[in-house]
Write a protein that holds these residues in place. Structure first.
Motif, short mmCIF file in Angstrom:
data_model
loop_
_atom_site.label_atom_id
_atom_site.label_comp_id
_atom_site.label_asym_id
_atom_site.label_seq_id
_atom_site.Cartn_x
_atom_site.Cartn_y
_atom_site.Cartn_z
N ASP A 96 11.78 13.65 0.60
CA ASP A 96 11.40 13.62 -0.81
C ASP A 96 11.31 12.16 -1.28
OD1 ASP A 96 11.04 13.92 -3.53
OD2 ASP A 96 12.97 14.90 -3.88
N PRO A 97 10.18 11.49 -1.00
CA PRO A 97 10.08 10.08 -1.38
C PRO A 97 10.24 9.84 -2.88
CG PRO A 97 8.31 10.67 0.12
CD PRO A 97 9.00 11.93 -0.25
N ARG A 98 9.69 10.71 -3.72
CA ARG A 98 9.83 10.52 -5.17
C ARG A 98 11.31 10.62 -5.56
NH1 ARG A 98 8.41 7.52 -8.74
NH2 ARG A 98 6.27 7.81 -8.09
N GLY A 99 12.03 11.58 -4.98
CA GLY A 99 13.46 11.69 -5.24
C GLY A 99 14.21 10.46 -4.78
N LEU A 141 9.37 2.53 1.80
CA LEU A 141 9.73 3.90 2.15
C LEU A 141 8.50 4.77 2.11
CD1 LEU A 141 9.97 6.06 -0.47
CD2 LEU A 141 11.82 4.51 -1.03
N GLY A 142 8.58 5.85 2.86
CA GLY A 142 7.47 6.78 2.91
C GLY A 142 7.95 8.16 3.29
N HIS A 167 3.45 5.95 0.22
CA HIS A 167 4.08 4.66 0.55
C HIS A 167 4.65 4.10 -0.74
CE1 HIS A 167 4.78 0.69 2.29
NE2 HIS A 167 4.16 0.17 1.26
N ALA A 168 5.84 3.53 -0.65
CA ALA A 168 6.44 2.89 -1.82
C ALA A 168 7.11 1.60 -1.39
CB ALA A 168 7.45 3.81 -2.49
N GLN A 169 7.11 0.65 -2.31
CA GLN A 169 7.82 -0.61 -2.13
C GLN A 169 8.79 -0.73 -3.29
OE1 GLN A 169 4.87 -3.71 -1.84
NE2 GLN A 169 3.82 -2.69 -0.15
N MET A 170 10.06 -0.82 -2.95
CA MET A 170 11.12 -0.91 -3.95
C MET A 170 11.71 -2.31 -3.91
SD MET A 170 11.03 2.10 -5.25
CE MET A 170 12.52 2.08 -6.24
N SER A 173 13.61 11.15 8.35
CA SER A 173 14.77 11.20 7.46
C SER A 173 15.99 11.59 8.29
CB SER A 173 14.52 12.27 6.38
OG SER A 173 15.73 12.64 5.76
N PRO A 174 17.18 11.10 7.94
CA PRO A 174 18.39 11.55 8.63
C PRO A 174 18.55 13.07 8.59
CG PRO A 174 18.90 9.60 7.38
CD PRO A 174 17.49 10.01 6.99
#
Length: 135
Positions: A16-19, A56-57, A44-47, A69-70
Motif C-alpha cells: 500500500d504505497p499511499r498508506g 518507494l513503490g 513511484h514516490a520520493q519522500m 514488502s516485508p
C-alpha cells in the motif's frame, strides 16, 4: 537543475504505497517530494527527510529487482537509519501513535547517540537517532 549531493537512494516496496506515504509523514515527519500515479495508484514516490530522498513503490509479483514488502517476505532484509537533530523520545511517541511497533525504546548508546527502532505497518525496520556517522 539544482546540484544534489545525495548519492545513495534507499528504495522500498509496499503493498500500500499511499498508506506508506501517509505513515511516513505522520510517524516520522517525511514530506512528499514527488508522487507518480497511474490509474489512481502510486507507481513511484520520493519522500524527503531533511536533505535526503527515499524512494518507494508498489510491491508486485514481477518486480524486476525481486524487491518486495516485508509482508510478502515474512521478514525483512534491511533497516533504514535516520539521523535527527532533536527529540528522539518525542519522535518515538509520534511513530507509536501513528501505528509503529516499537522494537527498541529510546536509549543512549555507547557511541553517543540517542536512538530507537520501530517497525512500520508493513514490516520495514526504521532506526532513528542522533548519530551521524562521525568517528
Amino acid at each position: 537543475m539544482p546540484e544534489r549531493s545525495q548519492t545513495l537512494f534507499p528504495t522500498l516496496r509496499y503493498r500500500d504505497p499511499r498508506g506508506a506515504i501517509d505513515w511516513l509523514k505522520s510517524a516520522l515527519g517525511f514530506t512528499e517530494h514527488f508522487v507518480a500515479e497511474h490509474d489512481g495508484s502510486v507507481v513511484h514516490a520520493q519522500m524527503r527527510f531533511g536533505d535526503t530522498l527515499l524512494f518507494l513503490g508498489p510491491d508486485h509479483a514481477d518486480d524486476r529487482y525481486g524487491m518486495h514488502s516485508p509482508l510478502a517476505l515474512n521478514g525483512t532484509n534491511q533497516c533504514v537509519c535516520i539521523a535527527v537533530d532533536g527529540n528522539v523520545d518525542g519522535l518515538c511517541d509520534q511513530a507509536r501513535s501513528a501505528g509503529a511497533t516499537i522494537i527498541t525504546a529510546p536509549y543512549d548508546t555507547d557511541y553517543g547517540s540517542r536512538e530507537f527502532s520501530c517497525r512500520d505497518p508493513e514490516g520495514h525496520i526504521w532506526t532513528v537517532g542522533t548519530y551521524r556517522g562521525e568517528p
